[in-house]
Design a protein around this motif. Structure first.
Motif, short mmCIF file in Angstrom:
data_model
loop_
_atom_site.label_atom_id
_atom_site.label_comp_id
_atom_site.label_asym_id
_atom_site.label_seq_id
_atom_site.Cartn_x
_atom_site.Cartn_y
_atom_site.Cartn_z
N TYR A 297 0.83 -1.21 0.00
CA TYR A 297 0.00 0.00 0.00
C TYR A 297 0.87 1.26 0.00
O TYR A 297 0.54 2.25 -0.66
CB TYR A 297 -0.94 -0.01 1.21
CG TYR A 297 -2.07 -1.00 1.11
CD1 TYR A 297 -3.31 -0.60 0.60
CD2 TYR A 297 -1.91 -2.32 1.51
CE1 TYR A 297 -4.35 -1.51 0.50
CE2 TYR A 297 -2.95 -3.23 1.41
CZ TYR A 297 -4.17 -2.82 0.90
OH TYR A 297 -5.21 -3.72 0.79
N GLN B 266 -8.69 4.14 1.46
CA GLN B 266 -8.61 2.71 1.22
C GLN B 266 -7.69 2.03 2.24
O GLN B 266 -7.99 0.91 2.71
CB GLN B 266 -8.10 2.45 -0.20
CG GLN B 266 -8.00 0.98 -0.57
CD GLN B 266 -9.36 0.31 -0.57
OE1 GLN B 266 -10.28 0.74 -1.25
NE2 GLN B 266 -9.49 -0.76 0.19
N SER C 227 -8.68 -0.98 4.69
CA SER C 227 -7.97 -2.26 4.56
C SER C 227 -7.22 -2.64 5.84
O SER C 227 -7.02 -3.84 6.10
CB SER C 227 -6.99 -2.20 3.39
OG SER C 227 -7.66 -1.95 2.17
N SER D 142 -12.34 -5.26 6.18
CA SER D 142 -11.97 -5.39 4.77
C SER D 142 -10.54 -5.87 4.57
O SER D 142 -10.08 -5.93 3.44
CB SER D 142 -12.14 -4.03 4.07
OG SER D 142 -13.47 -3.58 4.16
N VAL D 143 -9.85 -6.20 5.65
CA VAL D 143 -8.49 -6.69 5.53
C VAL D 143 -8.50 -8.03 4.81
O VAL D 143 -9.50 -8.76 4.82
CB VAL D 143 -7.84 -6.83 6.93
CG1 VAL D 143 -8.52 -7.91 7.75
CG2 VAL D 143 -6.34 -7.08 6.81
N ALA D 144 -7.41 -8.32 4.09
CA ALA D 144 -7.34 -9.55 3.31
C ALA D 144 -7.52 -10.77 4.20
O ALA D 144 -7.10 -10.80 5.37
CB ALA D 144 -6.00 -9.62 2.57
N ALA E 225 -4.17 -5.54 -3.01
CA ALA E 225 -3.78 -4.13 -2.91
C ALA E 225 -3.53 -3.53 -4.30
O ALA E 225 -3.96 -2.40 -4.59
CB ALA E 225 -2.51 -3.99 -2.05
N GLN F 74 -6.91 -3.07 -6.03
CA GLN F 74 -7.63 -1.93 -5.46
C GLN F 74 -7.09 -0.60 -6.00
O GLN F 74 -7.86 0.31 -6.34
CB GLN F 74 -7.52 -1.95 -3.93
CG GLN F 74 -8.33 -3.05 -3.28
CD GLN F 74 -8.06 -3.16 -1.79
OE1 GLN F 74 -7.07 -2.61 -1.27
NE2 GLN F 74 -8.91 -3.88 -1.08
#
Length: 322
Positions: free
Chosen positions: A149, A193, A197, A202-204, A234, A237
């Motif tokens: 990110y 974002q 995240s 919404s974290v992976a 990431a 996105q």
């Protein structure tokens, strides 16, 4: 930093970038089209400046200064050796932007600071350069997906940095200002974002947030598959943010340009047929005049030829009569 901090920073960057893009796409007032003076003349207006922009930057920078001081105190209390210097870097960047806004307001409304207009762009250049180094060198944890990110954040920062350099060379052009506005909007959406995240659900999948202090955190995954999936998410996105921004900017800029009827200084095109007809008429007139002149010349030459012939006949007739 927390979701609230990143969300507020994202909204602030988006609002400033949107306002700057609207100003850059609108016609320039006549009093701002005066030539840029590099001297120290007091009482001049900074080209393309906006008090609302300076005030918004000052308010957002002051918020970052307060947040960095609070995070610095938290890092000291938590005995976090990485979080303390990290917040000092953020504090220096926020102070540069705050100084940019305050000096801009003073140059706009008062004569107390007789500086050239390019001085503000120079401050902005150093602020963006330091922000670039902050995200480029911020590798607290090599296995954390937050590094991806941070790498994506370098793209809008580079756009702002490059646009600021162009504005230093061409202060009268609106294109560098528009490019920097687009970079600010992209920074704002990406800050938002990152907040979603890192600090929400919404974290992976397979990754979790680990905080050492308020400003020092990392997102670690269980294994290599989760790590690569998080990095791929990431990148995806960011591509979606970039595509949405391009479509939005093109649509808004076209509507604003159509409303204002285009800016001054561009070539106004006219119908091609009108110019062609005028050229044809001019060509016909010149040809007709040349023909008439040729006929007059030929007529004069024939008359001159007839005169000697008539004289010769008269002479010959007179001789025969005698």
């Amino acid at each position: 930093m927390g979701f609230f901090t990143l969300a507020l920073a994202g909204v602030g960057f988006m609002l400033i970038g949107t306002w700057e893009s609207l100003l850059s796409s609108s016609p320039i007032p006549k009093f701002e089209q005066c030539p840029d003076r590099t001297g120290t003349e007091p009482g001049r207006k900074y080209p393309y400046s906006s008090p609302l922009t300076f005030f918004s930057i000052a308010l957002l920078s002051f918020f970052f200064i307060c947040n960095s001081l609070y995070s610095l105190i938290d890092a000291v209390n938590s005995k976090d050796r990485v979080g303390s210097p990290l917040q000092l870097q953020v504090l220096a960047i926020a102070f540069l932007f705050f100084m940019y806004a305050v000096i801009g307001l003073l140059m706009k409304f008062t004569d107390s600071i007789p500086l050239p207009s390019s001085f503000l762009n120079l401050i902005a250049f150093f602020a963006f350069a330091e922000e670039f180094l902050l995200f480029y060198l911020q590798k607290k944890d090599t296995v954390g997906i937050e590094n991806r990110y941070f790498d994506m954040m370098l793209v809008p920062i580079t756009i702002c940095l490059f646009s600021t350099v162009l504005e230093l060379r061409s202060p009268k052009s609106n294109l560098p200002r528009l490019g920097r506005a687009i970079g600010l909007i992209l920074q704002g959406t990406w800050f938002l974002q990152m907040g979603l995240s890192f600090f929400s659900n919404s974290v992976a999948h397979g990754c979790s947030l680990h905080e050492k202090s308020r400003g020092n955190y990392t997102v670690r995954c269980k294994g290599h598959p989760e790590y690569h999936r998080g990095r791929a998410i990431a990148t995806l996105q960011f591509n979606c943010h970039l595509a949405f921004l391009v479509v939005l900017v093109v649509a808004v800029f076209s509507m604003v340009s159509r409303k204002h009827g285009g800016q001054e200084g561009f070539v106004q095109y006219g119908p091609i047929g009108v110019e062609t007809r005028s050229l044809n008429l001019t060509g016909q007139f010149s040809v007709d005049s040349d023909d008439e002149d040729d006929e007059e010349i030929k007529g004069g030459a024939s008359v001159e030829k007839q005169k000697p012939a008539a004289i010769e006949m008269t002479v010959n007739g007179h001789g025969s009569h005698q």
